[in-house]
Design an enzyme around this catalytic site. Structure first.
Site, PDB file in Angstrom:
ATOM      1  N   ASP A 123       0.875  -1.217  -0.074  1.00  0.00           N
ATOM      2  CA  ASP A 123       0.170   0.017  -0.003  1.00  0.00           C
ATOM      3  C   ASP A 123       0.600   1.212  -0.004  1.00  0.00           C
ATOM      4  O   ASP A 123       1.902   1.301   0.635  1.00  0.00           O
ATOM      5  CB  ASP A 123      -0.728  -0.111   1.227  1.00  0.00           C
ATOM      6  CG  ASP A 123      -2.307   0.817   1.084  1.00  0.00           C
ATOM      7  OD1 ASP A 123      -2.476   1.310  -0.071  1.00  0.00           O
ATOM      8  OD2 ASP A 123      -2.957   0.870   1.990  1.00  0.00           O
TER       9      ASP A 123
ATOM     10  N   HIS B 120       3.713   3.218  -9.004  1.00  0.00           N
ATOM     11  CA  HIS B 120       3.572   1.901  -9.261  1.00  0.00           C
ATOM     12  C   HIS B 120       5.092   1.362  -9.667  1.00  0.00           C
ATOM     13  O   HIS B 120       5.259   0.245  -9.295  1.00  0.00           O
ATOM     14  CB  HIS B 120       2.426   1.741 -10.319  1.00  0.00           C
ATOM     15  CG  HIS B 120       1.060   2.221  -9.743  1.00  0.00           C
ATOM     16  ND1 HIS B 120       0.620   1.436  -8.193  1.00  0.00           N
ATOM     17  CD2 HIS B 120       0.137   2.761 -10.293  1.00  0.00           C
ATOM     18  CE1 HIS B 120      -0.447   1.996  -8.123  1.00  0.00           C
ATOM     19  NE2 HIS B 120      -0.900   2.574  -9.436  1.00  0.00           N
TER      20      HIS B 120
ATOM     21  N   LEU C 269      12.046 -20.267  -3.355  1.00  0.00           N
ATOM     22  CA  LEU C 269      11.199 -19.494  -2.981  1.00  0.00           C
ATOM     23  C   LEU C 269      10.013 -19.514  -3.796  1.00  0.00           C
ATOM     24  O   LEU C 269      10.166 -19.648  -5.090  1.00  0.00           O
ATOM     25  CB  LEU C 269      11.597 -18.017  -2.693  1.00  0.00           C
ATOM     26  CG  LEU C 269      10.593 -16.847  -2.392  1.00  0.00           C
ATOM     27  CD1 LEU C 269      10.234 -16.984  -1.127  1.00  0.00           C
ATOM     28  CD2 LEU C 269      11.155 -15.537  -2.842  1.00  0.00           C
TER      29      LEU C 269
END
Length: 228
Positions: free
Chosen positions: A16, A33, A126
């Protein structure tokens, strides 16, 4: 990072603050972004370095379609570009998967998602789970529909867990940046016993140093799972 730091197996991130970061710097939301995408790369590398096994990133929610069309279009273009980079680098240590509904994501993004998932190496360290066009209430409803369609007459909690978009270990730690303190329809089922870490740091500024602060805070927690 201190050597005694406990490492969570699965960390989920509510990313956020991209827009507020850009606004504070007099930049467009698109720039926010873009810097946020660099934080995704930094966090992925930090997770690999720390030995985290799974990370889930709340990349685009089902509610995000209500944002201005230009912003949604910019987000889709950035996602496409990010997938291109991931495919080009082809990091054998990272397996990418997706959680969410495919419709109405653009066809070119769906093709790149499928290609990225198909090219995952078996010896990865991962799993990077992108929550894309994701809403937790919809996920739970879809799981229930799937179970009912299979003929289940009695649904147990473990059945729902197994029927979710991806049957990953529940997150040990959920991190939300930018100072907000809510889940926003993210991993509602999976978060039953997760630890939470809220930070005022905006997502574009959340790099390895901030990641390590979250790990250090997690190390101080005593997880009891409802017990004493």
């Amino acid at each position: 990072m201190a050597e005694e730091t406990k490492i969570p197996k699965h960390i989920a991130f509510i990313m956020d603050g991209n827009g507020r970061w850009a606004e504070a710097k007099g930049l467009s939301k698109t720039k926010g972004h873009e810097e946020g995408a660099r934080s995704v790369e930094a966090v992925t590398n930090a997770a690999l370095k720390a030995g985290v096994k799974y990370i889930t990133l709340y990349a685009f929610s089902t509610e995000n379609w209500a944002r201005p069309k230009l912003e949604v279009s910019a987000l889709m273009k950035l996602l496409s570009k990010t997938l291109d980079k991931f495919l080009k680098e082809n990091n054998p240590d990272v397996k990418i998967i997706f959680s969410g509904r495919r419709d109405p994501l653009p066809a070119d993004i769906l093709r790149k998602m499928d290609k990225a998932a198909a090219e995952a190496k078996p010896n990865h360290k991962l799993v990077l789970n992108l929550a894309l066009n994701y809403g937790s209430r919809q996920e739970i409803a879809d799981a229930a529909t799937k179970l009912l369609s299979s003929g289940k007459k009695e649904i147990k909690p473990e059945d729902i867990s197994a029927a979710l978009y991806n049957n990953l270990p529940e997150p040990d730690l959920i991190v939300r940046t930018s100072g907000e303190q809510r889940l926003s329809n993210f991993l509602l089922w999976q978060a039953a016993y997760s630890e939470f870490y809220f930070t005022p740091v905006l997502w574009p500024d959340f790099k390895e140093e901030e990641f390590n602060k979250a790990l250090e805070e997690y190390s101080k927690r005593n997880r009891r799972f409802g017990g004493r």
